[in-house]
Design a protein around this motif. Structure first.
Motif, PDB file in Angstrom:
ATOM      1  N   UNK A 221      44.733  50.091  45.911  1.00 37.82           N
ATOM      2  CA  UNK A 221      43.305  49.747  45.649  1.00 37.82           C
ATOM      3  C   UNK A 221      43.291  48.007  45.135  1.00 37.82           C
ATOM      4  N   UNK A 222      42.980  47.092  45.899  1.00 37.27           N
ATOM      5  CA  UNK A 222      43.194  45.760  45.131  1.00 37.27           C
ATOM      6  C   UNK A 222      43.896  44.977  45.370  1.00 37.27           C
ATOM      7  N   UNK A 223      43.827  43.868  44.740  1.00 40.96           N
ATOM      8  CA  UNK A 223      44.907  42.996  44.653  1.00 40.96           C
ATOM      9  C   UNK A 223      46.310  44.108  44.599  1.00 40.96           C
ATOM     10  N   UNK A 224      47.735  43.708  44.470  1.00 39.35           N
ATOM     11  CA  UNK A 224      48.999  44.555  43.736  1.00 39.35           C
ATOM     12  C   UNK A 224      49.327  43.700  43.033  1.00 39.35           C
TER      13      UNK A 224
ATOM     14  N   UNK B 252      48.220  39.422  42.433  1.00 40.68           N
ATOM     15  CA  UNK B 252      48.440  38.528  41.109  1.00 40.68           C
ATOM     16  C   UNK B 252      48.812  37.275  40.453  1.00 40.68           C
ATOM     17  N   UNK B 253      50.319  37.690  40.315  1.00 39.19           N
ATOM     18  CA  UNK B 253      51.304  37.194  39.780  1.00 39.19           C
ATOM     19  C   UNK B 253      51.379  35.946  40.150  1.00 39.19           C
ATOM     20  N   UNK B 254      51.626  35.839  41.808  1.00 43.60           N
ATOM     21  CA  UNK B 254      51.595  34.806  42.937  1.00 43.60           C
ATOM     22  C   UNK B 254      50.171  33.918  42.682  1.00 43.60           C
TER      23      UNK B 254
ATOM     24  N   UNK C 105      54.529  36.517  35.476  1.00 46.19           N
ATOM     25  CA  UNK C 105      55.257  36.906  36.226  1.00 46.19           C
ATOM     26  C   UNK C 105      54.956  37.951  36.367  1.00 46.19           C
ATOM     27  N   UNK C 106      55.592  39.015  37.187  1.00 49.26           N
ATOM     28  CA  UNK C 106      55.260  40.315  37.380  1.00 49.26           C
ATOM     29  C   UNK C 106      55.396  41.187  35.967  1.00 49.26           C
TER      30      UNK C 106
ATOM     31  N   UNK D 247      45.134  34.601  34.273  1.00 48.84           N
ATOM     32  CA  UNK D 247      44.740  35.794  34.729  1.00 48.84           C
ATOM     33  C   UNK D 247      42.959  35.328  35.170  1.00 48.84           C
ATOM     34  N   UNK D 248      42.234  34.497  33.983  1.00 53.96           N
ATOM     35  CA  UNK D 248      41.074  34.569  34.623  1.00 53.96           C
ATOM     36  C   UNK D 248      40.402  34.164  36.301  1.00 53.96           C
ATOM     37  N   UNK D 249      41.314  33.089  36.692  1.00 55.71           N
ATOM     38  CA  UNK D 249      41.298  31.966  37.856  1.00 55.71           C
ATOM     39  C   UNK D 249      41.384  33.136  38.754  1.00 55.71           C
ATOM     40  N   UNK D 250      42.845  33.939  38.370  1.00 52.28           N
ATOM     41  CA  UNK D 250      43.689  34.423  39.750  1.00 52.28           C
ATOM     42  C   UNK D 250      42.553  35.288  40.421  1.00 52.28           C
TER      43      UNK D 250
END
Length: 333
Positions: free
Chosen positions: A35-38, A42-44, A49-50, A72-75
């Motif tokens: 569901x959603x982004x993997x 998000x890491x990319x 880093x993952x 993370x807020x921006x991503x």
């Protein structure tokens, strides 16, 4: 009920999973199960880093830096309120997380004092009233006539205590979402506040509906609402509720459009307000348990606004008012 690293991780995961991959230019195949982004996506997007993202979501990373939180807020395309909430969950709080804001500055006291024609009250971050003027007490009932827990706005709603506010099913759903999102934001700001944590724990145990919505982990301000209030003599009052924030406090003021039937009804009700609450303008309790400080209106000051109607059972997710409720006591908002 302090915020833990698992709460931070669960929130990040839920926010990641709510996103639509297509909004980020990610092609979605028929066999995609996530569901959603993997995490990798998000890491990319964030440059985190993952492996570190996995640690965050699993609650194993305890102190993410402001730079990581900003990325993370921006991503995750967080709103400004959600971004602040994320920082609080990560321990980046500028406030004392063990103490709710209950100290009311003189400027807010004056605001309540100088709004004699409108019901006005000040709530703490858990939505318990601290100060209210005479018109507020006349409209919604004097909070001092209820036990402390039953004064709390969220507790009253989700345990089915009487209310004088009439809402359609759609308005109820919207109110529920707003008030819980606002309460979760407060919990992020004051994670070590025992009173707030106990309220949330008790609500989770008492209300399946609250429990369901709390798990959504949405954060957003509750800042306004149109309300219909039933009054046995004046009929239905159509009022607007505006909420102004100041360092964790919520200043709530009701108004009616100038010249409207509701505004005229409120003016006509001022005599009742003077009869019911001639002296008390506001009540404030010191956070450390000091005696109540009663503010009195200047001699001859007119306190003009409307009243609300009779107690009305309101039980979202519950069969009726809480056991032992005295229906003769005025309902609160």
């Amino acid at each position: 009920m302090a915020v833990s690293t698992s709460e931070l991780g669960a929130t990040l995961r839920d926010w990641r999973e709510r996103l639509d991959p297509e909004d980020f230019g990610v092609a979605v195949s028929s066999g995609r199960k996530a569901h959603g982004l993997r995490r990798q996506e998000v890491a990319q997007l964030s440059g985190v880093s993952v492996d570190y993202l996995i640690q965050l979501e699993q609650g194993r990373a305890k102190a993410p830096s402001p730079q990581v939180l900003t990325a993370l807020s921006q991503a995750l395309r967080l709103s400004s309120v959600e971004r602040i909430h994320l920082f609080f969950l990560a321990g980046q709080s500028p406030h004392d997380s063990a103490r709710r804001h209950r100290s009311v500055p003189d400027s807010l006291r004056r605001m309540v004092r100088q709004l004699p024609g409108n019901p006005a009250a000040i709530y703490d971050p858990s939505w318990s009233p601290i100060i209210w003027n005479s018109m507020w007490a006349t409209i919604f009932g004097d909070p001092n006539e209820r036990p402390e827990r039953e004064r709390n706005k969220v507790w009253r709603y989700f345990t089915g205590l009487p209310t004088r506010v009439l809402r359609s099913p759609e308005e109820e759903r919207l109110f529920e979402k707003r008030i819980i999102s606002d309460l979760r934001s407060s919990f992020g700001q004051y994670p070590d506040d025992e009173h707030l944590g106990q309220l949330i724990s008790d609500l989770l145990a008492a209300s399946p509906r609250f429990c369901e919505l709390w798990k959504a982990r949405e954060v957003a301000p509750y800042d306004e609402e149109h309300k219909t209030i039933e009054h046995p003599e004046l009929g239905l009052l159509q009022l607007h509720c505006d909420i102004v924030r100041h360092e964790g406090l919520r200043v709530v003021v009701f108004t009616a459009p100038a010249g409207s039937s509701s505004a005229k009804a409120l003016i006509a009700a001022q005599g009742l307000a003077l009869d019911q609450h001639p002296d008390v303008l506001g009540v404030d309790q010191d956070p450390d348990g000091a005696d109540l400080d009663v503010l009195r209106a200047p001699t001859g000051e007119s306190l003009a606004f409307g009243l609300v109607g009779p107690d009305r059972a309101h039980a979202p997710g519950t069969p009726g008012p809480a056991e032992g409720t005295d229906e003769s006591v005025p309902a609160l908002d």
